[in-house]
Design a protein around this motif. Structure first.
Motif, PDB file in Angstrom:
ATOM      1  N   VAL A  26       8.897  41.372  21.381  1.00  0.00           N
ATOM      2  CA  VAL A  26       9.974  42.145  21.543  1.00  0.00           C
ATOM      3  C   VAL A  26      10.507  43.017  19.965  1.00  0.00           C
ATOM      4  O   VAL A  26      10.772  42.639  19.117  1.00  0.00           O
ATOM      5  CB  VAL A  26      10.872  41.178  21.152  1.00  0.00           C
ATOM      6  CG1 VAL A  26      12.226  41.190  21.459  1.00  0.00           C
ATOM      7  CG2 VAL A  26      10.641  40.195  22.711  1.00  0.00           C
ATOM      8  N   LYS A  34      18.548  43.635  20.634  1.00  0.00           N
ATOM      9  CA  LYS A  34      17.172  42.283  21.087  1.00  0.00           C
ATOM     10  C   LYS A  34      17.472  40.356  20.613  1.00  0.00           C
ATOM     11  O   LYS A  34      17.303  40.093  21.288  1.00  0.00           O
ATOM     12  CB  LYS A  34      16.259  42.589  20.140  1.00  0.00           C
ATOM     13  CG  LYS A  34      16.020  43.243  18.863  1.00  0.00           C
ATOM     14  CD  LYS A  34      14.773  43.699  18.905  1.00  0.00           C
ATOM     15  CE  LYS A  34      14.162  43.565  16.988  1.00  0.00           C
ATOM     16  NZ  LYS A  34      14.613  42.732  16.339  1.00  0.00           N
ATOM     17  N   GLY A  35      18.587  40.725  19.640  1.00  0.00           N
ATOM     18  CA  GLY A  35      18.655  39.009  19.083  1.00  0.00           C
ATOM     19  C   GLY A  35      19.187  38.376  20.082  1.00  0.00           C
ATOM     20  O   GLY A  35      18.690  37.769  20.635  1.00  0.00           O
ATOM     21  N   CYS A  38      17.142  37.753  23.556  1.00  0.00           N
ATOM     22  CA  CYS A  38      16.039  36.604  23.160  1.00  0.00           C
ATOM     23  C   CYS A  38      16.886  35.757  23.003  1.00  0.00           C
ATOM     24  O   CYS A  38      15.864  34.063  23.502  1.00  0.00           O
ATOM     25  CB  CYS A  38      15.321  36.671  21.247  1.00  0.00           C
ATOM     26  SG  CYS A  38      14.200  38.289  21.281  1.00  0.00           S
ATOM     27  N   SER A  39      18.089  34.963  22.738  1.00  0.00           N
ATOM     28  CA  SER A  39      18.541  33.614  23.116  1.00  0.00           C
ATOM     29  C   SER A  39      18.536  33.903  24.189  1.00  0.00           C
ATOM     30  O   SER A  39      18.600  32.957  25.017  1.00  0.00           O
ATOM     31  CB  SER A  39      20.011  33.971  22.270  1.00  0.00           C
ATOM     32  OG  SER A  39      20.005  34.193  20.939  1.00  0.00           O
ATOM     33  N   VAL A  42      15.102  32.594  25.794  1.00  0.00           N
ATOM     34  CA  VAL A  42      15.149  31.157  25.127  1.00  0.00           C
ATOM     35  C   VAL A  42      15.655  30.226  26.169  1.00  0.00           C
ATOM     36  O   VAL A  42      14.823  29.474  27.272  1.00  0.00           O
ATOM     37  CB  VAL A  42      14.797  30.752  24.248  1.00  0.00           C
ATOM     38  CG1 VAL A  42      15.313  29.466  23.192  1.00  0.00           C
ATOM     39  CG2 VAL A  42      14.239  31.772  22.755  1.00  0.00           C
ATOM     40  N   THR A  48       9.763  29.601  23.582  1.00  0.00           N
ATOM     41  CA  THR A  48       9.950  29.462  21.523  1.00  0.00           C
ATOM     42  C   THR A  48      10.190  31.184  20.856  1.00  0.00           C
ATOM     43  O   THR A  48       9.057  31.762  20.895  1.00  0.00           O
ATOM     44  CB  THR A  48       9.221  28.681  20.742  1.00  0.00           C
ATOM     45  OG1 THR A  48       9.170  27.492  21.729  1.00  0.00           O
ATOM     46  CG2 THR A  48       9.349  29.005  19.749  1.00  0.00           C
ATOM     47  N   HIS A  49      11.539  31.426  20.192  1.00  0.00           N
ATOM     48  CA  HIS A  49      12.160  31.864  19.749  1.00  0.00           C
ATOM     49  C   HIS A  49      11.204  32.604  18.479  1.00  0.00           C
ATOM     50  O   HIS A  49      11.526  31.535  17.365  1.00  0.00           O
ATOM     51  CB  HIS A  49      13.342  32.783  19.944  1.00  0.00           C
ATOM     52  CG  HIS A  49      13.493  34.144  19.015  1.00  0.00           C
ATOM     53  ND1 HIS A  49      15.142  33.894  18.265  1.00  0.00           N
ATOM     54  CD2 HIS A  49      12.788  35.039  18.750  1.00  0.00           C
ATOM     55  CE1 HIS A  49      15.015  35.067  17.919  1.00  0.00           C
ATOM     56  NE2 HIS A  49      14.108  36.013  17.897  1.00  0.00           N
ATOM     57  N   SER A  51      10.083  34.448  14.755  1.00  0.00           N
ATOM     58  CA  SER A  51      11.201  35.725  13.981  1.00  0.00           C
ATOM     59  C   SER A  51      10.124  36.387  12.677  1.00  0.00           C
ATOM     60  O   SER A  51      10.368  34.871  12.063  1.00  0.00           O
ATOM     61  CB  SER A  51      12.198  35.760  13.546  1.00  0.00           C
ATOM     62  OG  SER A  51      12.836  36.709  12.569  1.00  0.00           O
ATOM     63  N   PHE A 101       5.677  31.858  22.973  1.00  0.00           N
ATOM     64  CA  PHE A 101       6.450  32.420  22.222  1.00  0.00           C
ATOM     65  C   PHE A 101       6.865  33.973  22.739  1.00  0.00           C
ATOM     66  O   PHE A 101       6.281  34.697  22.505  1.00  0.00           O
ATOM     67  CB  PHE A 101       5.525  31.992  21.464  1.00  0.00           C
ATOM     68  CG  PHE A 101       4.986  30.736  21.075  1.00  0.00           C
ATOM     69  CD1 PHE A 101       5.872  30.758  20.510  1.00  0.00           C
ATOM     70  CD2 PHE A 101       3.858  30.325  21.567  1.00  0.00           C
ATOM     71  CE1 PHE A 101       5.281  29.113  19.943  1.00  0.00           C
ATOM     72  CE2 PHE A 101       3.028  28.978  21.245  1.00  0.00           C
ATOM     73  CZ  PHE A 101       4.011  28.254  20.268  1.00  0.00           C
ATOM     74  N   LEU A 102       7.930  34.398  22.306  1.00  0.00           N
ATOM     75  CA  LEU A 102       8.334  35.736  22.224  1.00  0.00           C
ATOM     76  C   LEU A 102       8.409  35.686  20.148  1.00  0.00           C
ATOM     77  O   LEU A 102       9.320  35.036  19.606  1.00  0.00           O
ATOM     78  CB  LEU A 102      10.581  35.407  22.149  1.00  0.00           C
ATOM     79  CG  LEU A 102      10.406  35.514  23.388  1.00  0.00           C
ATOM     80  CD1 LEU A 102      12.295  35.162  23.618  1.00  0.00           C
ATOM     81  CD2 LEU A 102      10.342  37.069  24.402  1.00  0.00           C
ATOM     82  N   ASP A 104      10.074  38.322  17.320  1.00  0.00           N
ATOM     83  CA  ASP A 104      10.740  39.508  17.544  1.00  0.00           C
ATOM     84  C   ASP A 104      10.437  40.553  16.459  1.00  0.00           C
ATOM     85  O   ASP A 104      10.406  39.693  15.241  1.00  0.00           O
ATOM     86  CB  ASP A 104      11.770  38.418  17.526  1.00  0.00           C
ATOM     87  CG  ASP A 104      13.268  38.988  17.223  1.00  0.00           C
ATOM     88  OD1 ASP A 104      13.536  40.613  17.226  1.00  0.00           O
ATOM     89  OD2 ASP A 104      14.362  39.084  16.910  1.00  0.00           O
TER      90      ASP A 104
END
Length: 208
Positions: A26, A34-35, A38-39, A42, A48-49, A51, A101-102, A104
């Motif tokens: 991402v 983007k945050g 991402c939530s 998920v 699963t995020h 970072s 998985f993301l 970020d």
């Protein structure tokens, strides 16, 4: 045999002996939203995020030998080697019960990208790129009151410049392989997520 050794031996994009994972990178400039998205991903698609920045901070906080080394490098103004960050991401994926998985804000540059593919053997499903003009990002960052010291106009411009110079080549690399899903991030949050959902539906169906 360690998971890393297995990865290097089989080179098939699996983590450990049996774990096959789906990874989505991402990317988006500061203030691209983007945050928040991402939530939403998920919550709706069960990813699963991860970072890279959070993992580095957690490792430093843990007081491990690795964490101390990372902390010292940052204090000395050195860049943490890509392999260190990649191994933290790899460990987090290994330890998770999930297989989607993301990732970020990573890869931030071409060196990160090459290290990730070399160390893990994983090629991302696609790159979710939140495209937003510098003017819109500035407006958002200056308008939000999150107490971030780096949200002033000069710093925002610098952060945007670094993003354009370092991360856009990564986006271009994956675009050449038809792996970029570009999202117009200037729209309202709900509209942006409608666009995001169309990118994830096929991945979600395959994983179901």
């Amino acid at each position: 045999m360690s998971a890393e050794a297995v990865n290097q031996e089989n080179g098939n994009g699996s983590l450990g002996c049996e774990k096959k994972v789906k990874v989505v990178f991402v990317l988006g400039g500061p203030g691209s939203g983007k945050g928040t998205q991402c939530s939403n991903i998920v919550e709706h698609f069960g990813f699963t995020h991860l970072s890279a920045g959070d993992l580095l901070r957690a490792e430093i906080k843990s007081g491990s030998e690795n964490g101390t080394m990372i902390s010292n490098m940052i204090k000395e103004g050195k860049i943490v080697p890509s392999e260190v960050t990649v191994k933290l991401l790899q460990r987090a994926m290994n330890e998770s019960e999930n297989d989607k998985f993301l990732i970020d804000g990573f890869p931030r540059n071409e060196e990160n990208r090459a290290a990730f593919e070399n160390v893990t053997g994983i090629v991302p499903e696609f790159v979710l790129f939140f495209d937003c003009s510098e003017e819109e990002m500035e407006k958002r960052l200056l308008g939000r009151n999150q107490g971030r010291e780096d949200d002033n106009i000069e710093t925002i411009k610098k952060r945007f410049k670094v993003f354009m110079e370092s991360s856009i080549p990564v986006v271009d690399y994956y675009a050449s392989k038809d792996k970029v899903r570009k999202i117009d991030a200037a729209k309202p949050i709900a509209e942006v997520f409608e666009s995001v959902k169309t990118c994830f539906a096929p991945v979600h169906e395959k994983a179901a």
